[in-house]
Design a protein around this motif. Structure first.
Motif, short mmCIF file in Angstrom:
data_model
loop_
_atom_site.label_atom_id
_atom_site.label_comp_id
_atom_site.label_asym_id
_atom_site.label_seq_id
_atom_site.Cartn_x
_atom_site.Cartn_y
_atom_site.Cartn_z
N GLU A 1 0.78 -1.16 -0.11
CA GLU A 1 0.05 0.06 0.05
C GLU A 1 0.86 1.26 0.05
OE1 GLU A 1 -2.36 0.16 3.47
OE2 GLU A 1 -3.83 1.40 2.51
N GLY A 2 1.76 1.40 0.82
CA GLY A 2 2.80 2.40 0.90
C GLY A 2 1.84 3.76 1.34
N ASN A 3 2.13 4.70 0.83
CA ASN A 3 1.52 5.87 1.15
C ASN A 3 0.33 6.50 0.09
OD1 ASN A 3 3.35 6.77 -0.68
ND2 ASN A 3 3.97 8.65 0.37
N ALA A 4 0.03 5.47 -0.67
CA ALA A 4 -0.91 5.67 -1.63
C ALA A 4 -2.34 6.41 -1.37
CB ALA A 4 -1.44 4.36 -2.49
N PRO A 5 -2.99 5.80 -0.17
CA PRO A 5 -4.09 6.63 0.32
C PRO A 5 -3.81 7.91 0.60
CG PRO A 5 -4.01 4.38 1.22
CD PRO A 5 -2.67 4.87 0.61
N LEU B 1 -3.99 7.95 -9.61
CA LEU B 1 -5.48 8.03 -10.03
C LEU B 1 -5.44 9.46 -10.63
CD1 LEU B 1 -7.74 6.32 -10.24
CD2 LEU B 1 -8.64 7.48 -8.12
N TYR B 2 -4.67 10.70 -10.09
CA TYR B 2 -4.88 11.81 -10.47
C TYR B 2 -4.35 11.78 -12.04
CZ TYR B 2 -4.65 16.93 -10.89
OH TYR B 2 -4.68 18.12 -11.35
N GLU B 3 -3.21 11.37 -12.26
CA GLU B 3 -2.18 11.16 -13.51
C GLU B 3 -3.33 10.36 -14.75
OE1 GLU B 3 1.33 9.33 -13.20
OE2 GLU B 3 1.84 9.51 -15.20
N LEU B 4 -3.88 9.42 -14.20
CA LEU B 4 -4.88 8.81 -15.03
C LEU B 4 -6.20 9.56 -15.38
CD1 LEU B 4 -5.81 6.36 -16.52
CD2 LEU B 4 -6.86 5.49 -14.31
N ASN C 1 -8.48 18.72 -5.50
CA ASN C 1 -9.14 19.27 -6.91
C ASN C 1 -10.44 18.87 -6.73
OD1 ASN C 1 -9.87 19.32 -9.22
ND2 ASN C 1 -7.54 19.39 -10.18
N ARG C 2 -11.24 19.92 -6.77
CA ARG C 2 -12.82 19.46 -6.63
C ARG C 2 -13.22 18.81 -7.79
NH1 ARG C 2 -15.81 23.35 -3.67
NH2 ARG C 2 -17.81 21.98 -4.54
N THR C 3 -12.80 19.13 -8.97
CA THR C 3 -13.40 18.32 -10.00
C THR C 3 -12.64 16.85 -10.33
OG1 THR C 3 -12.67 20.53 -11.21
CG2 THR C 3 -13.42 18.62 -12.73
N PHE C 4 -11.53 16.67 -9.80
CA PHE C 4 -11.12 15.24 -9.75
C PHE C 4 -11.80 14.49 -8.58
CE2 PHE C 4 -7.56 12.49 -7.53
CZ PHE C 4 -7.81 11.69 -8.36
N ASP C 5 -12.00 15.16 -7.34
CA ASP C 5 -12.66 14.62 -6.33
C ASP C 5 -14.03 14.03 -6.78
OD1 ASP C 5 -12.73 13.87 -3.46
OD2 ASP C 5 -14.44 15.39 -3.70
N ALA C 6 -14.68 14.89 -7.60
CA ALA C 6 -16.21 14.56 -8.16
C ALA C 6 -16.14 13.36 -8.90
CB ALA C 6 -16.62 15.72 -8.91
N GLN D 1 -4.71 13.85 -1.08
CA GLN D 1 -3.80 15.17 -1.19
C GLN D 1 -4.75 15.47 -2.64
OE1 GLN D 1 0.02 14.68 -0.73
NE2 GLN D 1 0.49 16.81 -0.78
N ALA D 2 -4.58 14.85 -3.54
CA ALA D 2 -5.00 15.19 -4.90
C ALA D 2 -6.53 15.37 -4.89
CB ALA D 2 -4.66 13.90 -5.82
N ARG D 3 -7.32 14.75 -4.03
CA ARG D 3 -8.56 15.08 -4.02
C ARG D 3 -9.07 16.62 -3.73
NH1 ARG D 3 -11.76 9.44 -2.58
NH2 ARG D 3 -13.47 10.95 -3.08
#
Lengths: 162, 569
Positions: free
Chosen positions: B320-324, B407-410, B333-338, B329-331
């Motif tokens: 898992e590492g620090n993935a979560p 996920l953000y990059e994808l 970004n509201r659009t990404f989070d949605a 952190q990336a979330r």
């Protein structure tokens, strides 16, 4: 009508019973309605036509005395006779000739054989080479059948006889 | 040779982590022989040796339909799983033999709508090079076996159903007895209590779970279906043992082949037989066959299952590492989070997540993907998901195993290609059949009304406010768009020579399966779009807190919704 066995034309020693005529003493294939009459003969080999909507259990008692069962394809896409043939082999352990009659295509030949059919009546002008080709189109099959082909050693796959 | 690579030494390196059965030389030879057979059939048709009536079932069993304007080639995607090299082969077919796009179907297949008959053997060659085919994607035979798009990934899954889906695929391929059935025959299999395969709407639906001895048990549903006579399937068995799975299915198919109606194409599916005999009588006939048959011949020995499983790729998950934390952190970004909220599904492996890529952009054609998009999806599958892509029965695609910190990059890559729409499960995640734009059976076009609805509700804020709402559209009563299984179903009909649409409400294809009820007379395309908007407004006013459209409908009842549609019209 030409008769195929193992992809080749063979002589047909059987006659179908003629309506209203006595069965005689030769090898005769009778309709189901004349089965008891056929069984009552003292000599001559007997075959029967199994209608496509009839259960194979109709033949259970007579089967030891029958050399041929003819299964019928009213049209090639009516696949009930595949099940009848397979069931004759699997459930009633019939070892005689199962003959396919009616409308069948070369493309169905392997399926017929794998369901236990031994001979096929084909039209007078049939291209026999197409039938022979169809029989050997595939070297393997993906599932077991009543023919108990040799397993390939993997999954359900079977080697088809060359 | 270690246990986990046994029998897989000939598997292509690129496929070793793809959750798909890997072909060996025997399988490839079989496909070649099949193509040669079809080439011969095409030649015999061209020479006139085969009549069109005789050729039709042969081409259908190779996935080739004659549609309104051209031949359509439907390619099988077994249990919806594709390796990236296969996705590229599909892109190539779209480019070389079609008009640059393909259409994902409600049975996890892909179809190409502009194929020329003489090109089909060449197209089948391209498929075969990628270990793909079009066998039994049509015709009165056992069709492609469908499964859960989150198989082997979903946190709620009890058992990965793909190995058994593959066993059933092999068993049913050119089955000598079941290739000329009364009618087509569809099997779906899931390993999760969350039914994502519509098991209760299939000829046979299977729900797998682990048994007490560690070997799988199967719940068996039979005789479900949509079409003209929508019926929720009957449960035949609660706990079928794994070793009997194929034998029992043989028994069901034998009973169907013998007793299914052949006099009327609309009464020929197994569901009609089950209804006519009654569940008890049908079960007795199946059981009688099952008891009498040579079950040993079809017994699924553990070694056989394991041999198939050994040819499946297994993703090598990292810790898992620090993935979560990185994802959280990336979330910001509201659009990404949605998008994450709607287009992902929880994964069983820590640090991973499953992504649903929407093929339903604003105003788009549901399920269509261009050749360029297919190539991009193949690239993204390799970069982000072990080289694997899945097709959903709701006409989207899934990247099953994505690292959370990637996920953000994808999402950025998808958004740049028009594949980032954050609408999964929302009102614009519409299922639609090809309809009268392509299909020879259709009464009405399904695509334009889907596009109008998609544009009407394009505002993502509004969609989030409305919440879970499934709209399915069929261009005729054959119901390829599964309208009966939708919260709001739309059925195209012919009303005195004009295209018109009936609404059905309250359907569900999931574990709470139900059949949508027809609301009233058919309306024009624009009237129907307006009526859907009024239904939604009514729901927004009348819903209880957190209540889905479907639940509100079930609570409030048909009459009030009917008034909303027809009183104002």
């Amino acid at each position: 009508m030409p008769l195929l066995e193992n992809g080749h034309l063979v002589a047909d020693r059987w006659n179908y019973a003629t309506n209203g005529q006595p069965l005689g003493t030769g090898s005769v294939i009778v309709p189901l309605s004349r089965l008891s009459e056929g069984l009552g003969r003292s000599m001559g080999d007997l075959g029967v036509v199994l209608p496509v909507d009839e259960s194979i259990s109709t033949l259970r008692d007579a089967l030891p005395k029958l050399s041929v069962v003819v299964v019928i394809f009213p049209i090639f896409r009516d696949g009930r006779a595949f099940s009848q043939a397979r069931a004759l082999r699997e459930h009633l352990h019939f070892t005689g000739e199962i003959r396919a009659s009616g409308h069948v295509l070369p493309d169905q030949y392997e399926f017929l054989v794998r369901c236990g059919v031994t001979t096929v009546e084909v039209p007078e002008n049939a291209d026999v080479s197409a039938w022979e080709r169809a029989l050997h189109q595939f070297r393997v099959a993906m599932q077991p059948s009543v023919m108990n082909e040799t397993p390939t050693g993997f999954g359900f796959r079977r080697f088809l006889p060359a | 040779m270690s246990a986990d690579t046994m029998g897989r030494d000939d598997v292509m390196p690129a496929d070793r982590q793809v959750g798909l059965y890997s072909y060996d030389q025997v399988d490839r030879t079989f496909l070649r022989e099949r193509i040669e057979q079809f080439r011969d059939q095409v030649a015999r048709r061209v020479s006139g040796e085969l009549t069109e009536d005789e050729f039709k079932p042969l081409r259908l069993m190779n996935g080739l339909y004659l549609q309104l304007h051209a031949y359509m080639l439907r390619v099988a995607v077994p249990y919806g799983t594709l390796a990236s090299r296969q996705v590229r082969a599909l892109a190539r077919i779209a480019r070389e033999f079609d008009r640059g796009y393909g259409h994902f179907t409600t049975r996890q297949n892909i179809q190409f709508n502009w194929i020329r008959l003489e090109d089909t053997p060449a197209a089948l060659e391209v498929l075969a090079e990628a270990d793909m085919h079009a066998i039994q994607t049509s015709g009165n035979c056992i069709r492609n076996v469908t499964s859960d798009e989150f198989a082997g990934a979903a946190v709620d899954e009890l058992l990965d159903p793909r190995v058994h889906a593959e066993i059933l695929r092999q068993w049913s391929t050119l089955h000598p007895e079941f290739t000329f059935l009364p009618r087509k025959f569809k099997i779906a299999i899931s390993g999760s209590p969350q039914d994502r395969v519509a098991a209760r709407f299939h000829d046979i639906g299977l729900i797998a779970r682990p048994g007490p001895n560690g070997r799988p048990l199967f719940e068996v549903f039979v005789g479900g279906g949509l079409g003209r006579t929508p019926i929720v399937g009957t449960r035949l068995r609660e706990d079928l043992q794994e070793e009997d799975l194929v034998a029992y299915l043989e028994a069901i198919l034998r009973v169907y082949n013998e007793f299914g109606r052949r006099d009327n194409i609309y009464k020929a599916r197994i569901k009609i037989l089950v209804q006519a005999l009654g569940a008890n009588e049908f079960r007795q006939r199946v059981d009688a066959e099952f008891v009498a048959m040579d079950r040993a011949r079809y017994r699924l020995e553990p070694a056989l299952v394991q041999a198939i499983r050994d040819r499946f790729g297994v993703p090598a998950f990292r810790p898992e590492g620090n993935a979560p934390a990185l994802l959280a952190q990336a979330r910001e970004n509201r659009t990404f989070d949605a998008w994450v909220r709607t287009n992902t599904h929880p994964h069983r492996a820590p640090g991973y997540i499953s992504v649903v890529v929407s093929l339903k952009p604003d105003g788009g054609i549901p399920g269509d993907a261009t050749a360029d998009q297919l190539d991009l999806l193949a690239d993204l599958a390799e970069r982000f998901s072990f080289g694997e892509l899945r097709v959903t029965h709701l006409q989207n695609v899934v990247l099953g195993h994505v690292r959370q910190e990637q996920l953000y990059e994808l999402w950025q890559a998808l958004s740049g290609a028009g594949l980032g729409t954050a609408n999964i499960g929302f009102i614009t995640d519409i299922v639609a059949c090809p309809g009268l734009d392509y299909c020879a059976l259709a009464n009405a076009r399904a695509i334009p009304i889907a596009q109008k609805l998609s544009s009407r509700f394009a505002d993502l804020e509004l969609q989030r406010e409305i919440g879970a709402l499934r709209i399915n559209i069929s261009g005729c009563i054959n119901a390829c768009g599964h309208h009966h299984a939708a919260h709001i179903g739309i059925l195209g009909v012919d009303k005195r020579g004009e295209e018109a649409f009936q609404l059905t409400l309250g359907g569900s294809g999931e574990e709470d399966a139900s059949i949508g009820q027809i609301l009233g007379p058919a309306m024009s395309e624009d009237e129907t779009v307006d009526a859907v908007a009024r239904l939604v407004d009514f729901y927004l006013v009348r819903r209880d807190s957190g209540e889905r459209f479907l639940d509100a409908y079930r609570r409030i009842g048909t009459a009030a919704f009917k008034d909303v549609v027809y009183a104002a019209a």
